[in-house]
Design an enzyme around this catalytic site. Structure first.
Site, PDB file in Angstrom:
ATOM      1  CG  ASN A   1      -0.425  -0.172   2.489  1.00  0.00           C
ATOM      2  OD1 ASN A   1       0.710  -0.625   2.610  1.00  0.00           O
ATOM      3  ND2 ASN A   1      -1.143   0.197   3.521  1.00  0.00           N
TER       4      ASN A   1
ATOM      5  CB  SER B   1      -2.415  -9.242   7.266  1.00  0.00           C
ATOM      6  OG  SER B   1      -1.681 -10.388   6.915  1.00  0.00           O
TER       7      SER B   1
ATOM      8  CD  GLU C   1       4.463  -0.265  13.049  1.00  0.00           C
ATOM      9  OE1 GLU C   1       3.259  -0.066  13.292  1.00  0.00           O
ATOM     10  OE2 GLU C   1       5.366   0.182  13.778  1.00  0.00           O
TER      11      GLU C   1
ATOM     12  CB  CYS D   1      -2.088   0.661   8.678  1.00  0.00           C
ATOM     13  SG  CYS D   1      -1.059  -0.433   7.754  1.00  0.00           S
TER      14      CYS D   1
END
Ligand code: ADP
Length: 474
Positions: free
Chosen positions: A151, A228, A247, A281
């Site tokens: 992302n 994830s 993270e 996120c």
């Protein structure tokens, strides 16, 4: 475009290759080398050899390499923006922001490189410490493995490589297989900036095979991962005795009190829920509003959302491009469909064409729906009524995640209550959970992660404290 693997300072082509496509048109834009397990081993050996070289560079030298990287990023800005948009589907106006932020990330790292130091310890505070002089210093860990998601193919890689370099480590990077090209370009710039051979190595390929081989290898001192929670669980179970920074996700809560500036909330949420198709996120996902504001807020939020331009990410006017893959757009379409079957209503959006999913606002949702319980990672936000601010805090905190939460209020007591009651790594006041300055401590509580990023904090996690106790001769 760099399609090879980088091992010990040399670009190498592998026999196996995998295609990378333009996420909007579907057209293939590159064929990238897929690492074999031998390549993984060679990259780790190269990093192991380079680790003492990195440790010996002065902090001035490390800082100069990081600053030179910023210069190179700036000199190729337009090309990098375009590449991010092509391979990730991010609207180019936001790819531009990502390149600027990566420049910030490297600049902060260059500054922090000069502040990696310890402190003295008064050993004579202990009865047995008479005659001892004590201090501690920070030492690099050695080999750091960085595993990154699709992302933010530039800035999330920067958040791992820049502090690793500042701290004096050697690194092996494995970018997401859906967006391998931007990370490769960054490696090219790091070499051009003067990073020693083997100090950055690039491995491409699937997480389950090459990623896993990196995670399991004994030469690795630390794994820094963004992705994830499911993958993080596999990584921690295979890593053994290695340090990890993880993270992971969030279910982005926003709490809107009766004194909030509703126009500000509506425009911030329209951006914060839908940019990068919600694949962020800290995206806005659950908006809790008190009864006196919910109707007006809903109206304004829907209005701002309808103004978003959905389309080709390379078009300057576009706000929302495609999702990373059609199956992701189908997944969220299914989640919204299930929510509607249980009573939810879509106020706008709820439309899919290929991998594009239109920004969607839901109401009449409940806590058991997937769109509430799970991280949506898609352009879908829900707006929920709450009896009062206190109740909103309770509901917002009822999640397994804990990365960043936000409250809109001008009342100091409400702010302080929110800070105390919300078990999140970051609390953002009068902006959405999306807010991040690249030097601030950033990371999650609960299943949102372990450790903190942000240059100073990442450097702390990428170094060991070494204690020195010196006994005087007389
Ligand atoms: P996302 O859904 O955000 O892409 P993932 O957790 O699936 O998150 O992937 C993030 C990164 O983790 C990618 O680079 C992927 O290749 C890698 N990865 C996936 N599975 C594993 C694994 N078992 N071991 C190591 N890395 C993995």
């Amino acid at each position: 475009m760099q399609e090879g693997l980088l091992i010990g300072g040399r670009w190498e082509q592998a026999e196996r290759r995998f295609p990378v496509n333009n996420k909007y048109s579907g057209e293939t834009i590159a064929e990238v080398s897929e690492a074999s397990l031998d390549d993984v081993g060679a990259a780790l050996s190269a990093a192991e050899l380079a680790a003492p070289v990195m440790a010996k560079l002065t902090c001035f030298e490390r800082s100069q390499i990081l600053l030179k990287t910023v210069e190179l990023l700036r000199s190729r800005k337009e090309e990098i923006e375009k590449l991010i948009s092509l391979e990730s589907g991010k609207a180019v106006k936001f790819s531009r922001v990502e390149v600027d932020r990566a420049c910030d990330t490297f600049t902060y790292a260059a500054e922090e490189a000069k502040r990696v130091h310890g402190e003295t310890v008064p050993l004579d505070a202990s009865a047995s410490g008479r005659g001892y002089f004590g201090f501690w210093v920070r030492r690099p860990l050695g080999v750091v493995v960085a595993i990154t998601p699709f992302n933010f193919p530039l800035n999330l890689v920067a958040h791992k490589l820049a502090p690793a370099i500042a701290a004096g480590n050697a690194t092996v990077l494995k970018p997401a297989e859906l967006t391998p090209l931007t990370g490769a370009l960054l490696c090219e710039l790091l070499i051009e900036a003067g990073l020693p051979d083997g100090a950055i190595n690039l491995i491409q390929g699937p997480g389950e095979t090459v990623g896993d081989a990196l995670v399991r290898d004994r030469r690795v001192a630390k794994i820094t991962f963004t992705g994830s929670p499911d993958t993080a669980r596999i990584i921690t179970s295979h890593a053994g005795l290695k340090r990890v920074t993880l993270e992971l996700g969030n279910t982005g809560p926003v709490i809107v009190s009766e004194d909030a500036d509703l126009d500000l909330v509506a425009s911030k949420c329209a951006l914060g829920a839908f940019y990068n198709s919600g694949q962020v996120c800290v995206s806005v996902q659950r908006i809790y509003a008190v009864p006196s504001v919910i109707e007006e807020l809903t109206e304004r939020f829907v209005e701002k959302t309808k103004q978003l331009v959905v389309g080709d990410p390379l078009d300057d006017a576009t706000d929302v491009g495609p999702m990373i893959q059609q199956q992701e757009a189908e997944r969220i379409e299914q989640w919204v469909c299930e929510a509607k079957q249980s009573g939810a209503k879509a106020l706008t959006g709820d439309r899919r064409e290929g991998s594009v999913y239109w920004p969607t606002i839901l109401r009449d949702v409940n806590a058991s729906m997937k769109v509430m319980r799970n991280e949506v990672f898609a352009p879908v936000a829900s707006i929920l009524p709450c009896d009062n601010f206190d109740e909103a805090l309770t509901q917002a905190d009822q999640t397994d995640y804990g990365l960043q939460a936000s409250v809109f209020t001008r009342d100091i007591d409400r702010m302080l209550n929110a800070i105390e009651r919300l078990n999140f790594g970051g609390i953002i006041v009068n902006d959405t959970p999306n807010f991040r300055a690249d030097h601030m401590p950033y990371g999650g509580n609960r299943i949102s992660g372990i450790g903190r990023e942000g240059l100073r904090y990442a450097i702390e996690e990428m170094t060991n404290i070494q204690m020195v106790a010196i006994r005087r001769g007389s």
